[in-house]
Design a protein around this motif. Structure first.
Motif, PDB file in Angstrom:
ATOM      1  N   GLY A 273       0.780  -1.226   0.000  1.00 58.89           N
ATOM      2  CA  GLY A 273       0.000   0.000   0.000  1.00 58.89           C
ATOM      3  C   GLY A 273       0.816   1.283   0.000  1.00 58.89           C
ATOM      4  N   ALA A 274       0.154   2.382   0.365  1.00 61.96           N
ATOM      5  CA  ALA A 274       0.757   3.707   0.271  1.00 61.96           C
ATOM      6  C   ALA A 274       1.942   3.889   1.204  1.00 61.96           C
ATOM      7  N   ILE A 275       1.906   3.267   2.382  1.00 57.41           N
ATOM      8  CA  ILE A 275       3.051   3.382   3.290  1.00 57.41           C
ATOM      9  C   ILE A 275       4.252   2.649   2.710  1.00 57.41           C
ATOM     10  N   ALA A 276       4.021   1.522   2.058  1.00 60.85           N
ATOM     11  CA  ALA A 276       5.116   0.825   1.384  1.00 60.85           C
ATOM     12  C   ALA A 276       5.729   1.725   0.311  1.00 60.85           C
ATOM     13  N   VAL A 277       4.873   2.408  -0.459  1.00 58.93           N
ATOM     14  CA  VAL A 277       5.366   3.348  -1.469  1.00 58.93           C
ATOM     15  C   VAL A 277       6.207   4.433  -0.812  1.00 58.93           C
ATOM     16  N   SER A 278       5.706   4.996   0.291  1.00 59.14           N
ATOM     17  CA  SER A 278       6.401   6.114   0.941  1.00 59.14           C
ATOM     18  C   SER A 278       7.774   5.706   1.458  1.00 59.14           C
ATOM     19  N   LYS A 279       7.931   4.432   1.826  1.00 63.84           N
ATOM     20  CA  LYS A 279       9.219   3.976   2.347  1.00 63.84           C
ATOM     21  C   LYS A 279      10.301   3.955   1.263  1.00 63.84           C
ATOM     22  N   TYR A 280       9.883   3.933   0.000  1.00 63.08           N
ATOM     23  CA  TYR A 280      10.854   3.958  -1.098  1.00 63.08           C
ATOM     24  C   TYR A 280      11.168   5.384  -1.551  1.00 63.08           C
ATOM     25  N   ILE A 281      10.361   6.338  -1.127  1.00 55.26           N
ATOM     26  CA  ILE A 281      10.507   7.706  -1.620  1.00 55.26           C
ATOM     27  C   ILE A 281      11.729   8.382  -0.998  1.00 55.26           C
ATOM     28  N   ARG A 282      12.434   9.115  -1.806  1.00 49.81           N
ATOM     29  CA  ARG A 282      13.590   9.881  -1.350  1.00 49.81           C
ATOM     30  C   ARG A 282      13.452  11.326  -1.809  1.00 49.81           C
ATOM     31  N   SER A 283      13.897  12.243  -0.959  1.00 47.90           N
ATOM     32  CA  SER A 283      13.881  13.663  -1.287  1.00 47.90           C
ATOM     33  C   SER A 283      14.654  13.908  -2.582  1.00 47.90           C
ATOM     34  N   PRO A 284      14.173  14.789  -3.468  1.00 50.68           N
ATOM     35  CA  PRO A 284      13.140  15.805  -3.269  1.00 50.68           C
ATOM     36  C   PRO A 284      11.717  15.334  -3.613  1.00 50.68           C
ATOM     37  N   ILE A 285      11.542  14.062  -3.968  1.00 50.41           N
ATOM     38  CA  ILE A 285      10.199  13.547  -4.232  1.00 50.41           C
ATOM     39  C   ILE A 285       9.466  13.411  -2.904  1.00 50.41           C
ATOM     40  N   GLU A 286       8.227  13.834  -2.854  1.00 45.92           N
ATOM     41  CA  GLU A 286       7.454  13.777  -1.619  1.00 45.92           C
ATOM     42  C   GLU A 286       6.426  12.657  -1.683  1.00 45.92           C
ATOM     43  N   PRO A 287       6.348  11.840  -0.627  1.00 49.60           N
ATOM     44  CA  PRO A 287       5.335  10.772  -0.620  1.00 49.60           C
ATOM     45  C   PRO A 287       3.941  11.338  -0.471  1.00 49.60           C
ATOM     46  N   ARG A 288       2.981  10.592  -0.975  1.00 48.77           N
ATOM     47  CA  ARG A 288       1.579  10.994  -0.829  1.00 48.77           C
ATOM     48  C   ARG A 288       1.133  10.783   0.612  1.00 48.77           C
ATOM     49  N   ILE A 289       0.371  11.732   1.132  1.00 44.99           N
ATOM     50  CA  ILE A 289      -0.121  11.619   2.497  1.00 44.99           C
ATOM     51  C   ILE A 289      -1.137  10.487   2.600  1.00 44.99           C
ATOM     52  N   THR A 290      -0.990   9.664   3.613  1.00 43.14           N
ATOM     53  CA  THR A 290      -1.943   8.592   3.870  1.00 43.14           C
ATOM     54  C   THR A 290      -2.128   8.462   5.370  1.00 43.14           C
ATOM     55  N   TYR A 291      -3.226   7.833   5.775  1.00 36.44           N
ATOM     56  CA  TYR A 291      -3.554   7.784   7.196  1.00 36.44           C
ATOM     57  C   TYR A 291      -3.761   6.360   7.707  1.00 36.44           C
TER      58      TYR A 291
END
Length: 235
Positions: free
Chosen positions: A51-69
């Motif tokens: 899911g979205a948290i898995a995606v966010s764990k791969y994200i590196r600056s300057p790309i910003e992960p999508r907010i999820t709750y």
């Protein structure tokens, strides 16, 4: 500039520490989600982060992960069936209930007591995931997951190409819906992150789970961001 993303040894590949939140937003949000993952691992050591948290764990600056709750967790079929039937062994139940409460939302499975973050448990029976793809992930963990350090433990997290395949499935169902647009955005962010690390996406193993229409949509998405790709030595 090439960024290190994944480090492999002879046994497994590990996703390197995600420093985005510490650099941009501080440690609060990162630590809250990591606390949830740590408690999930105590209860379900064979859990897989998707899911979205898995995606966010791969994200590196300057790309910003999508907010999820919320947090999406893939469970082995036996654990998921026991959870649905409320036939959880007492030791597991005690650990689960100490860290999680029944969700006050029909859309979620549990609610983390400490952070208030919702957790969705999923498996082969869940909708709208593709059963064949989920079963493949569960039966081929080494080929479909990396490791992510969470405190003193490590959780399996699906690889970027698997994330793309999963996101394509929901995006294709209703591309113009809010969820569909969110999945499209996740795919874009994955592609940009892989490019920043000079890693070429490889959907060859996922082709058996992706329809022709979904693959066409993927190429359309990728074509829309190719002009932003900077790495010229990707494998």
């Amino acid at each position: 500039m090439k960024q290190n993303l994944i480090q492999c040894d002879e046994q497994y590949c590990e996703l390197l520490a995600d420093d985005f939140f510490s650099n941009v937003h501080g440690n609060t949000r990162q630590s809250r989600f990591n606390n949830v993952l740590a408690d999930i691992l105590k209860t379900y050591p064979d859990a897989i982060l998707i899911g979205a948290i898995a995606v966010s764990k791969y994200i590196r600056s300057p790309i910003e992960p999508r907010i999820t709750y919320d947090v999406d967790i893939l469970l082995p079929e036996s654990d998921f069936e026991a959870f649905l039937a409320d036939e959880i062994p007492d030791p597991t139940r005690n650990m689960l209930e100490s860290a999680f409460a029944d969700s006050d939302s029909a859309m979620h499975s549990m609610k983390h007591r400490q952070t208030g973050i919702y957790v969705d448990f999923l498996s082969v029976q869940s909708k709208p995931v593709k059963k064949k793809l989920i079963r493949y992930i569960l039966n081929n963990r080494k080929q479909t997951t990396n490791l992510l350090k969470v405190g003193d433990a490590k959780i399996q997290i699906v690889k970027p190409d698997v994330l793309i395949a999963m996101k394509l499935c929901r995006y294709n169902k209703n591309p113009n819906s809010e969820k569909g647009l969110s999945d499209r955005l996740d795919i874009i962010k994955i592609l940009k992150t892989l490019d920043a690390s000079c890693i070429a996406e490889d959907l060859s193993k996922m082709r058996q789970f992706i329809s022709k229409v979904e693959l066409k949509r993927f190429h359309q998405i990728r074509g829309g961001v190719e002009h932003e790709m900077t790495c010229d030595d990707a494998l």
